[in-house]
Design an enzyme around this catalytic site. Structure first.
Site, mmCIF file in Angstrom:
data_model
loop_
_atom_site.group_PDB
_atom_site.id
_atom_site.type_symbol
_atom_site.label_atom_id
_atom_site.label_comp_id
_atom_site.label_asym_id
_atom_site.label_seq_id
_atom_site.Cartn_x
_atom_site.Cartn_y
_atom_site.Cartn_z
ATOM 1 N NE ARG A 132 -2.816 0.490 3.413
ATOM 2 C CZ ARG A 132 -2.081 0.768 4.490
ATOM 3 N NH1 ARG A 132 -1.379 1.880 4.553
ATOM 4 N NH2 ARG A 132 -2.025 -0.069 5.505
ATOM 5 C CE1 TYR A 188 -17.338 10.049 -16.279
ATOM 6 C CE2 TYR A 188 -16.721 10.278 -13.979
ATOM 7 C CZ TYR A 188 -17.088 9.486 -15.048
ATOM 8 O OH TYR A 188 -17.209 8.144 -14.877
ATOM 9 C CG ASP A 247 -10.769 15.087 -15.271
ATOM 10 O OD1 ASP A 247 -10.015 14.491 -16.067
ATOM 11 O OD2 ASP A 247 -11.794 14.576 -14.783
HETATM 12 C C1 LIG Z 1 -13.981 8.408 -16.463
HETATM 13 C C2 LIG Z 1 -13.709 9.770 -16.002
HETATM 14 C C3 LIG Z 1 -13.455 10.040 -14.646
HETATM 15 C C4 LIG Z 1 -13.564 8.978 -13.567
HETATM 16 O O1 LIG Z 1 -12.606 7.997 -13.693
HETATM 17 P P1 LIG Z 1 -12.826 6.447 -13.245
HETATM 18 O O2 LIG Z 1 -11.545 5.814 -13.628
HETATM 19 O O3 LIG Z 1 -14.018 5.942 -14.013
HETATM 20 O O4 LIG Z 1 -13.097 6.462 -11.785
HETATM 21 C C5 LIG Z 1 -13.135 11.336 -14.297
HETATM 22 N N1 LIG Z 1 -13.075 12.327 -15.209
HETATM 23 C C6 LIG Z 1 -13.334 12.109 -16.514
HETATM 24 C C7 LIG Z 1 -13.244 13.250 -17.471
HETATM 25 C C8 LIG Z 1 -13.653 10.833 -16.958
HETATM 26 O O5 LIG Z 1 -13.915 10.630 -18.252
#
Ligand SMILES: *Cc1c(COP(=O)(O)O)cnc(C)c1O
Length: 379
Positions: A49, A102, A174
């Site tokens: 971990r 998202y 993101d």
């Molecule tokens: C898929 C996605 C997430 C979340 O990611 P996971 O791996 O599904 O938990 C966050 N931001 C965007 C833009 C995504 O497309």
């Protein structure tokens, strides 16, 4: 010596293994490590971990290709997001999120973090005056997605970084949709980059994971502590699969972009389509900002069906090569109906998406085959 993107993707964190010379970093599928004496772990590894060499290889590579000092790999994109919120925010803090974030990110803020005392405002990030107006004395973070999912709107990262920093808030980006090959938010002033590595970084729809990348020493310290303390880590096999995907990110992204550009242009000429949303089209309101901050425009296209919601669903049900599925960013093309699939959780909220919207994740198949598949489905 500084290296180019593809060189870093293939070599950063991936020196041949010291003992055997294995060219590919091995999958260290172990929970624990022998110690030479009490309190003397070899190479610092004690428990997986806290640290694992396969995860370290991925983390080193992700830091290099995002131009950050450190990266941390998690069990999923949302696990990365949750860890970040707990690492840097406190009850009473306020966050600005995109008004078409998202769906899972929206749900994390609205249904989980809010109960723990965080407040949020969903704002159109393309309107900087609105962002400034929405900021309160408690705003500690602006959360940016660009391009957004699924409406592909474009936020100006450098401008929003300045707005956040005026108020001593963090700018989080993101970068899942663009990938570091197309866009590097840290260089534009972002404090933290978030990824769902499930998407373009993994690239083959065979693994779920997430990552955070940062350069500031205090942020690195806080995130690293919480990665271990909360435990939502990326497993060794998942890290290995993701690292294998990252090696080809540059060549895959170029083909995703080639195919998406052709398909977007084709869709603009179809009477069954009332609007095509692709940042590479000059008609897109964010085209100029995208051109400034992105290398190319990515593999995601959304469009609205002229025949309304039923027509949108019929198109999604009719393609053969474009597989009807959630997720995105893999080598195979996918089609989906955001309103009833990925973004169903936003129904009735300010983030609700149009019911006639169709989202394409354009893969790297032969583009003429993809065009023929769409042609048949639109008929
Ligand atoms: C898929 C996605 C997430 C979340 O990611 P996971 O791996 O599904 O938990 C966050 N931001 C965007 C833009 C995504 O497309």
């Amino acid at each position: 010596m500084t290296h180019g993107f593809e060189t870093l993707a293939i070599h950063a964190g991936q020196d041949p293994e010291a003992r055997t010379g294995a060219v590919v970093p091995p999958i260290f599928q172990t929970s624990t490590y022998a110690q030479d004496a009490v309190g003397s772990p070899r190479l610092g590894y004690e428990y997986s971990r806290s640290g694992n060499p396969t995860r370290d290889a991925l983390q080193e590579c992700l830091a290099a290709i995002e131009g950050g000092r450190r990266a941390f790999a998690f069990a999923s994109g949302l696990a990365a997001e949750d860890t970040l919120l707990r690492a840097v925010l406190r009850p009473g803090d306020h966050v600005i999120i995109p008004d078409d974030a998202y769906g899972g990110t929206f749900r994390l803020f609205a249904k989980v973090a809010e109960r723990w005392g965080l407040s949020w405002s969903a704002v159109d990030l393309t309107d900087v005056d609105m962002v400034r107006t929405a900021m309160t004395p408690h705003t500690r973070m602006i959360w940016v997605e660009t391009p957004t999912n699924p409406l592909l709107s474009i936020a100006d990262i450098a401008v929003l970084a300045a707005v956040a920093h005026e108020r001593e808030a963090l700018l989080v980006v993101d970068n899942t949709f663009a990938s570091p090959y197309l866009q590097q938010p840290l260089a534009l002033g972002a404090d933290v980059v978030v990824h769902s590595t499930t998407k373009y970084l993994g690239g083959h729809s065979d693994v779920v994971g997430g990552a955070l990348i940062a350069s500031d020493a205090e942020l690195i310290e806080q995130i690293g502590f919480h990665q271990n303390a909360m435990g939502a880590i990326n497993g060794p096999f998942d890290a290995w699969l993701t690292l294998r995907g990252v090696k080809t990110l540059g060549v895959r992204m170029d083909r995703h972009c080639d195919n998406a550009e052709k398909i977007a242009e084709y869709l603009t000429r179809q009477s069954a389509v009332s609007q095509v949303i692709y940042p590479g089209l000059e008609s897109h309101p964010g085209h100029d900002v995208a051109a400034k901050q992105m290398r190319r425009y990515g593999g995601m296209i959304s469009f609205r069906a002229a025949g309304g919601p039923e027509a949108a669903e019929r198109i999604c049900n009719s393609t053969k090569l474009f597989v009807l599925a959630e997720s995105l960013g893999g080598v195979e093309s996918l089609i989906e109906h955001p309103g009833r699939m990925t973004h169903a959780s936003t129904a009735g909220s300010p983030l609700e998406v149009p019911a006639d919207l169709v989202r394409l994740s354009v893969g790297i198949e032969t583009v003429d085959d993809l065009l023929a598949d769409l042609e048949a489905a639109l008929r």
